[in-house]
Design a protein around this motif. Sequence first.
Motif, PDB file in Angstrom:
ATOM      1  N   CYS A 228      -5.824  -3.253   5.081  1.00 36.97           N
ATOM      2  CA  CYS A 228      -5.359  -2.991   3.715  1.00 36.97           C
ATOM      3  C   CYS A 228      -4.791  -4.267   3.101  1.00 36.97           C
ATOM      4  N   ALA A 229      -3.970  -4.971   3.893  1.00 37.49           N
ATOM      5  CA  ALA A 229      -3.375  -6.215   3.406  1.00 37.49           C
ATOM      6  C   ALA A 229      -4.455  -7.255   3.115  1.00 37.49           C
ATOM      7  N   PHE A 230      -5.485  -7.282   3.943  1.00 36.81           N
ATOM      8  CA  PHE A 230      -6.585  -8.233   3.732  1.00 36.81           C
ATOM      9  C   PHE A 230      -7.280  -7.961   2.398  1.00 36.81           C
ATOM     10  N   CYS A 231      -7.595  -6.688   2.119  1.00 35.33           N
ATOM     11  CA  CYS A 231      -8.286  -6.334   0.872  1.00 35.33           C
ATOM     12  C   CYS A 231      -7.415  -6.635  -0.346  1.00 35.33           C
ATOM     13  N   VAL A 235      -8.050  -9.934  -3.427  1.00 37.89           N
ATOM     14  CA  VAL A 235      -8.142  -9.859  -4.891  1.00 37.89           C
ATOM     15  C   VAL A 235      -6.931 -10.503  -5.562  1.00 37.89           C
ATOM     16  N   GLY A 236      -6.042 -11.103  -4.778  1.00 36.67           N
ATOM     17  CA  GLY A 236      -4.920 -11.845  -5.336  1.00 36.67           C
ATOM     18  C   GLY A 236      -3.688 -11.042  -5.680  1.00 36.67           C
ATOM     19  N   LEU A 237      -3.506  -9.879  -5.032  1.00 36.00           N
ATOM     20  CA  LEU A 237      -2.356  -9.025  -5.359  1.00 36.00           C
ATOM     21  C   LEU A 237      -1.408  -8.861  -4.168  1.00 36.00           C
ATOM     22  N   ILE A 238      -1.420  -9.791  -3.228  1.00 37.83           N
ATOM     23  CA  ILE A 238      -0.633  -9.634  -2.011  1.00 37.83           C
ATOM     24  C   ILE A 238       0.862  -9.519  -2.292  1.00 37.83           C
ATOM     25  N   PHE A 241       1.811  -5.924  -2.286  1.00 36.17           N
ATOM     26  CA  PHE A 241       1.260  -5.130  -1.192  1.00 36.17           C
ATOM     27  C   PHE A 241       2.185  -3.994  -0.765  1.00 36.17           C
ATOM     28  N   ASN A 242       3.473  -4.249  -0.643  1.00 36.67           N
ATOM     29  CA  ASN A 242       4.387  -3.216  -0.142  1.00 36.67           C
ATOM     30  C   ASN A 242       4.366  -1.964  -1.013  1.00 36.67           C
ATOM     31  N   ILE A 243       4.484  -2.117  -2.311  1.00 36.68           N
ATOM     32  CA  ILE A 243       4.480  -0.952  -3.195  1.00 36.68           C
ATOM     33  C   ILE A 243       3.099  -0.311  -3.228  1.00 36.68           C
ATOM     34  N   MET A 244       2.043  -1.128  -3.140  1.00 38.93           N
ATOM     35  CA  MET A 244       0.689  -0.582  -3.134  1.00 38.93           C
ATOM     36  C   MET A 244       0.427   0.242  -1.874  1.00 38.93           C
ATOM     37  N   PHE A 245       0.902  -0.244  -0.727  1.00 38.81           N
ATOM     38  CA  PHE A 245       0.668   0.485   0.523  1.00 38.81           C
ATOM     39  C   PHE A 245       1.443   1.791   0.541  1.00 38.81           C
ATOM     40  N   LEU A 246       2.653   1.784   0.004  1.00 38.11           N
ATOM     41  CA  LEU A 246       3.437   3.018  -0.083  1.00 38.11           C
ATOM     42  C   LEU A 246       2.738   4.030  -0.981  1.00 38.11           C
ATOM     43  N   MET A 247       2.268   3.576  -2.142  1.00 37.12           N
ATOM     44  CA  MET A 247       1.525   4.461  -3.048  1.00 37.12           C
ATOM     45  C   MET A 247       0.262   4.988  -2.376  1.00 37.12           C
ATOM     46  N   TYR A 248      -0.396   4.123  -1.644  1.00 38.11           N
ATOM     47  CA  TYR A 248      -1.620   4.492  -0.928  1.00 38.11           C
ATOM     48  C   TYR A 248      -1.365   5.645   0.039  1.00 38.11           C
ATOM     49  N   LEU A 249      -0.310   5.535   0.838  1.00 33.59           N
ATOM     50  CA  LEU A 249      -0.003   6.583   1.803  1.00 33.59           C
ATOM     51  C   LEU A 249       0.331   7.905   1.117  1.00 33.59           C
ATOM     52  N   VAL A 250       1.198   7.859   0.113  1.00 31.26           N
ATOM     53  CA  VAL A 250       1.639   9.082  -0.567  1.00 31.26           C
ATOM     54  C   VAL A 250       0.456   9.796  -1.227  1.00 31.26           C
ATOM     55  N   ILE A 251      -0.329   9.057  -1.985  1.00 34.96           N
ATOM     56  CA  ILE A 251      -1.447   9.681  -2.709  1.00 34.96           C
ATOM     57  C   ILE A 251      -2.525  10.155  -1.741  1.00 34.96           C
ATOM     58  N   PHE A 401      -6.111  -3.878  -9.273  1.00 29.28           N
ATOM     59  CA  PHE A 401      -5.204  -2.905  -8.656  1.00 29.28           C
ATOM     60  C   PHE A 401      -5.890  -1.549  -8.547  1.00 29.28           C
ATOM     61  N   PHE A 402      -6.479  -1.086  -9.637  1.00 25.95           N
ATOM     62  CA  PHE A 402      -7.117   0.231  -9.684  1.00 25.95           C
ATOM     63  C   PHE A 402      -8.271   0.301  -8.690  1.00 25.95           C
ATOM     64  N   VAL A 403      -9.119  -0.707  -8.663  1.00 25.13           N
ATOM     65  CA  VAL A 403     -10.292  -0.701  -7.791  1.00 25.13           C
ATOM     66  C   VAL A 403      -9.899  -0.714  -6.319  1.00 25.13           C
ATOM     67  N   VAL A 404      -8.995  -1.605  -5.947  1.00 23.57           N
ATOM     68  CA  VAL A 404      -8.607  -1.726  -4.540  1.00 23.57           C
ATOM     69  C   VAL A 404      -7.918  -0.451  -4.062  1.00 23.57           C
ATOM     70  N   MET A 405      -7.033   0.103  -4.874  1.00 22.31           N
ATOM     71  CA  MET A 405      -6.339   1.326  -4.484  1.00 22.31           C
ATOM     72  C   MET A 405      -7.317   2.488  -4.294  1.00 22.31           C
ATOM     73  N   ILE A 406      -8.261   2.633  -5.196  1.00 22.75           N
ATOM     74  CA  ILE A 406      -9.258   3.701  -5.059  1.00 22.75           C
ATOM     75  C   ILE A 406     -10.084   3.487  -3.795  1.00 22.75           C
ATOM     76  N   SER A 407     -10.494   2.249  -3.544  1.00 25.97           N
ATOM     77  CA  SER A 407     -11.329   1.974  -2.375  1.00 25.97           C
ATOM     78  C   SER A 407     -10.606   2.329  -1.080  1.00 25.97           C
ATOM     79  N   LEU A 408      -9.302   2.094  -1.019  1.00 28.47           N
ATOM     80  CA  LEU A 408      -8.534   2.452   0.171  1.00 28.47           C
ATOM     81  C   LEU A 408      -8.444   3.963   0.338  1.00 28.47           C
TER      82      LEU A 408
END
Length: 456
Positions: A228-231, A235-238, A241-251, A401-408
């Motif tokens: 997840c961190a690699f993806c 795209v330049g949003l590292i 990452f912390n808030i994105m990974f938390l959102m990823y798990l919850v959703i 942000f939208f594309v990477v989150m959806i892909s995960l």
Amino acid sequence: MIPKKSRELQLELKSSYNRALFLFLFGSLSGIVIFFVKINGKFPFEIMYKALLSGLGGAARYIILIYPILMLAGFIYAKKYSDESSRIYQFFKEDKKFHGIVYALSSVLAIMIYLQAGISMLYGDKAAGFMVTEILPYTITIIPVGGAVLPLLASFGLLDVIGGVLEPIMRPAFKVPGKSALDTIASVVGAAVVGIFLTASLYKEKHYTTKEALSIATGFSLNSVGYCAFCVGYVGLIDKFNIMFLMYLVITYLISAIMVRLYPIRKYPDVYVDGSIQTDEMRTENVSFNVAQIKKGYYNAIRKADSSEGLAKEVSRGFVKGIGVSMQVVPMMLAIGGVFLAINEFTPVFEILSKPFIPIISLLGVPEPVIAAQAIFVGGLDLFLPSAVIGPALVPDATKFFVVMISLMQVLYITETMLPIIFFGIPAKFKDLLIIWFMRTVIAMPFVAACMHLVY
């Protein structure tokens, strides 16, 4: 002094209570350390499979290319010449003509890749060649290492304890046993294919019904934190990452709770691998928190540890089994994954199929909806492809942000998870996996769009 209940339990055990207790504690703690305790910033499981991959070096490529040929030869011999009591026949017993065709196709691709001759659009680095260099090296190392260490979670009682504690949460929310929490943890720490391997193994051991195994494999086999961190970093949003990974798990967990109540998962039966039916009593017997339930989980854990063949045998047998599984999966992933990647690269098929996503994405206020739709759609092939498409594109960070989150959150990818689900032995239909992928993608969009508007 051994407690009274433990003395009563001793009468049921084939060995001593102290031996079973040792196996439970040592085996389970070893599994916990390997999967959950970081050493120098890395989990031991990651260190182990990367060490194996590093040790193989350039030989990994040749192992990948030889597996399909070995499987084709073994398949022909098993079906035509071997005795039904032989090991080779048992290994290929459940393989059908379709498997033979795939073994043959993957063998042809392997020869073309080795010789660098033939149909370049099939063996090139945008198709089957990509599988050999970027995906399958991890497959041939992660699965055997996973096979070796997963018994530490499943064969010595930890599964029973976790199941007893988490059943009141997992059963009402996700309609799956509490022990399935270990599947998702194994995925996040190790790799999605490790979680699928564990799920398939537990399904075959009658821990899960068909519906539960499919729900867990398609909803809880999450992408590892490292990938997840690699993806996200690609795209330049590292920095987010912390808030994105938390959102990823919850959703993702929210989507899983929704999907288990919808078609096609809902249509699968609550039947175990031996044909026995899961009753309402089985689903409701452990849905409330109490001390007795925790004790029950503990005593079941002792029984499980007692029935094991010991640490060395369980680990070594798991490693050998993992090699066998990887030999079966690699040809499937090389052939089918390679062909789909070629279709994506050299035809407009996926670009055309992505068009229905455009109005939905546009309605959600996502910038550059056309390229976002195309990037998201290729996520059905491989987790990294959406990042590869959107990363170099001149689009706002909100779109990335939208594309990477959806892909995960799609969880299902033909090359990495759909094929292992099928070929590890979970009785899922490929078309149903595609439907689940599409539904997860559409359901995730409004949630991710809301997060995108909060962040940007």
